[in-house]
Design a protein around this motif. Structure first.
Motif, mmCIF file in Angstrom:
data_model
loop_
_atom_site.group_PDB
_atom_site.id
_atom_site.type_symbol
_atom_site.label_atom_id
_atom_site.label_comp_id
_atom_site.label_asym_id
_atom_site.label_seq_id
_atom_site.Cartn_x
_atom_site.Cartn_y
_atom_site.Cartn_z
ATOM 1 N N GLN A 199 10.132 19.365 10.937
ATOM 2 C CA GLN A 199 11.592 19.037 10.850
ATOM 3 C C GLN A 199 11.717 18.543 9.231
ATOM 4 N N HIS A 200 10.960 17.985 8.558
ATOM 5 C CA HIS A 200 11.058 17.263 7.423
ATOM 6 C C HIS A 200 10.009 17.797 6.289
ATOM 7 N N SER A 201 9.925 19.187 6.514
ATOM 8 C CA SER A 201 9.320 20.132 5.641
ATOM 9 C C SER A 201 7.880 19.635 4.996
ATOM 10 N N GLY A 202 7.287 19.048 5.900
ATOM 11 C CA GLY A 202 6.184 18.587 5.238
ATOM 12 C C GLY A 202 5.989 17.014 4.556
ATOM 13 N N GLN A 203 7.228 16.621 4.500
ATOM 14 C CA GLN A 203 7.352 15.263 3.763
ATOM 15 C C GLN A 203 6.882 14.091 4.546
ATOM 16 N N LEU A 204 5.932 13.546 3.855
ATOM 17 C CA LEU A 204 5.394 12.303 4.898
ATOM 18 C C LEU A 204 6.369 11.274 5.020
ATOM 19 N N GLY A 205 6.913 10.665 3.772
ATOM 20 C CA GLY A 205 7.773 9.617 3.745
ATOM 21 C C GLY A 205 9.086 9.624 4.718
ATOM 22 N N PRO A 206 9.790 10.750 4.801
ATOM 23 C CA PRO A 206 10.965 10.791 5.682
ATOM 24 C C PRO A 206 10.466 10.810 7.256
ATOM 25 N N CYS A 207 9.229 11.471 7.654
ATOM 26 C CA CYS A 207 8.536 11.234 8.905
ATOM 27 C C CYS A 207 8.419 9.852 9.121
ATOM 28 N N LEU A 208 7.558 8.928 8.181
ATOM 29 C CA LEU A 208 7.634 7.465 8.682
ATOM 30 C C LEU A 208 8.698 6.672 8.484
ATOM 31 N N ALA A 209 9.567 7.146 7.689
ATOM 32 C CA ALA A 209 10.941 6.467 7.777
ATOM 33 C C ALA A 209 11.626 6.606 9.192
ATOM 34 N N SER A 210 11.617 7.906 9.741
ATOM 35 C CA SER A 210 12.042 8.146 11.023
ATOM 36 C C SER A 210 11.582 7.348 12.145
ATOM 37 N N LEU A 211 10.128 7.459 12.194
ATOM 38 C CA LEU A 211 9.430 6.367 13.120
ATOM 39 C C LEU A 211 9.789 4.951 13.141
ATOM 40 N N THR A 212 9.809 4.407 11.844
ATOM 41 C CA THR A 212 10.310 3.008 11.449
ATOM 42 C C THR A 212 11.646 2.825 12.299
ATOM 43 N N LEU A 246 0.568 9.775 11.022
ATOM 44 C CA LEU A 246 1.708 9.459 12.002
ATOM 45 C C LEU A 246 1.071 9.158 13.460
ATOM 46 N N VAL A 247 0.023 9.537 13.667
ATOM 47 C CA VAL A 247 -0.644 9.579 14.936
ATOM 48 C C VAL A 247 -1.222 8.144 14.921
ATOM 49 N N ALA A 248 -1.508 7.576 13.737
ATOM 50 C CA ALA A 248 -2.112 6.165 13.519
ATOM 51 C C ALA A 248 -0.884 5.022 13.670
ATOM 52 N N THR A 249 0.286 5.370 13.468
ATOM 53 C CA THR A 249 1.244 4.693 13.550
ATOM 54 C C THR A 249 1.909 4.678 14.864
ATOM 55 N N GLY A 250 1.375 5.580 15.676
ATOM 56 C CA GLY A 250 1.873 5.173 17.138
ATOM 57 C C GLY A 250 2.567 6.359 17.815
ATOM 58 N N CYS A 251 2.385 7.519 17.116
ATOM 59 C CA CYS A 251 3.251 8.851 17.817
ATOM 60 C C CYS A 251 2.026 9.767 18.287
ATOM 61 N N GLN A 252 2.481 10.426 19.086
ATOM 62 C CA GLN A 252 1.517 11.589 19.737
ATOM 63 C C GLN A 252 1.521 12.498 18.804
ATOM 64 N N LEU A 253 0.500 13.489 19.071
ATOM 65 C CA LEU A 253 0.141 14.283 17.850
ATOM 66 C C LEU A 253 1.388 15.550 17.956
ATOM 67 N N GLU A 254 1.914 15.802 18.884
ATOM 68 C CA GLU A 254 2.710 16.911 18.900
ATOM 69 C C GLU A 254 4.155 16.449 18.397
ATOM 70 N N GLN A 255 4.441 15.038 18.479
ATOM 71 C CA GLN A 255 5.414 14.566 18.071
ATOM 72 C C GLN A 255 5.298 14.465 16.439
ATOM 73 N N ALA A 256 4.108 14.108 15.980
ATOM 74 C CA ALA A 256 3.671 14.194 14.419
ATOM 75 C C ALA A 256 3.867 15.477 13.754
ATOM 76 N N LEU A 257 3.410 16.465 14.700
ATOM 77 C CA LEU A 257 3.523 17.895 14.164
ATOM 78 C C LEU A 257 4.870 18.312 14.017
ATOM 79 N N SER A 258 5.846 17.919 15.044
ATOM 80 C CA SER A 258 7.212 18.418 15.206
ATOM 81 C C SER A 258 8.087 17.488 13.976
ATOM 82 N N LEU A 259 7.431 16.210 13.839
ATOM 83 C CA LEU A 259 8.315 15.813 12.676
ATOM 84 C C LEU A 259 8.057 16.251 11.201
ATOM 85 N N LEU A 260 6.837 16.582 11.099
ATOM 86 C CA LEU A 260 6.211 17.268 9.720
ATOM 87 C C LEU A 260 7.164 18.397 9.404
#
Length: 301
Positions: free
Chosen positions: A280-293, A264-278
């Motif tokens: 929010q989405h129960s550790g599911q990476l797919g929804p996190c990336l979809a949210s960023l997109t 998530l950091v490599a896609t452009g978000c801050q680490l705090e945001q990455a941890l918050s997204l994970l």
């Protein structure tokens, strides 16, 4: 009294009467048949995996309990969960009758020692999952573990290679893997052991997927504690985030080696945001990336 299937003496052309090559083929055929038997248990194993994932999410523990060769199968699966899926080691407990052997001697009488179970009961809590294995379905140690686990309010997943046995009657989630008689009578380290190993691999891998620790077929929650896994982590971040290896390496460093937040950091978000997204989405990476997109698309409109 009829013998259980796993103890039945083979009839006909005995393995020791065959040539070495034919005996090897006979053994392999038995292994393949054992794997095929696991297919019929897939629905029960899927339910077990969901129970395991729910327990881990709730901060509960997994307990693997068995004796003899079944204990070795349990040990092999449980010992891989931390490294493969990042399951915290303090949520994994291994209870092997007589303890884990440190040399070539594994005493057989420990499977009859029901008193030893009292020593592990203190580690069990309500809401835990206790995975109990016994090829026969009648091993005293395994049955006593199951009884105590249920008294503690834990859920018992019981895996046996004979139907209609006490373990399957006791278990909250019974899993019967009806393997054929062993080509060497009673040697359950062969077909029954192979089936148990496959069943445990299947169940724990499904648990890892359910927890979001697999994305696009890759172990995105791996604990990278050797050079090989560090390289693998670097490749995962680069591939999934679509960045260079240098950018992936920088993201991994920022995320303290954790692959999911690094992606998530490599896609452009801050680490705090990455941890918050994970979170929010129960550790599911797919929804996190979809949210960023989605946010990037909306921001560009």
């Amino acid at each position: 009294m009829p013998l259980p299937t796993t103890e039945t003496v083979p009839a006909g052309d005995y393995i020791d009467a065959r040539t070495a090559l034919h005996a090897a083929t006979f053994l392999l055929d038995g292994q393949l048949a054992a794997i095929d038997a696991v297919k019929h248990a897939a629905p029960a194993l899927s339910k077990g995996a969901q129970r395991m994932a729910s327990a881990i999410r709730a901060g509960r523990s997994l307990h693997y309990a068995a004796a003899g060769s079944s204990g070795l199968m349990a040990l092999a699966d449980a010992s891989e969960l931390h490294g493969t899926f990042g399951i915290p080691s303090d949520q994994i407990n291994i209870h092997m009758a007589g303890g884990v052997p440190v040399d070539g001697y594994m005493p057989g009488d420990t499977e009859d020692d029901e008193t030893a179970v009292a020593q592990i009961a203190e580690k069990m809590r309500a809401g835990d999952i206790v995975i109990v294995l016994t090829a026969s379905g009648t091993t005293p140690y395994a049955l006593e573990v199951s009884r105590i686990a249920q008294r503690k309010g834990a859920t018992v997943i019981g895996i046996a290679n004979n139907s209609g046995t006490p373990l399957l009657d006791l278990a909250d989630e019974p899993v019967c893997i009806q393997t054929a008689p062993e080509v060497i009578a009673g040697s359950t380290r062969l077909g029954a052991g192979t089936a148990q190993k496959a069943a445990l691999n299947l169940m724990s891998s499904l648990m890892g997927i359910e927890l979001g620790h697999v994305y696009r077929g890759e172990m995105v929650n791996v604990i990278a504690d050797n050079a090989k896994l560090v390289r693998r982590s670097l490749g995962m971040v680069a591939r999934i985030a679509g960045v260079s290896e240098d950018a992936a390496e920088a993201a991994i460093a920022q995320a303290d080696g954790r692959v999911k937040p690094a992606i998530l950091v490599a896609t452009g978000c801050q680490l705090e945001q990455a941890l918050s997204l994970l979170e929010q989405h129960s550790g599911q990476l797919g929804p996190c990336l979809a949210s960023l997109t989605s946010n990037q698309t909306n921001g560009s409109n």
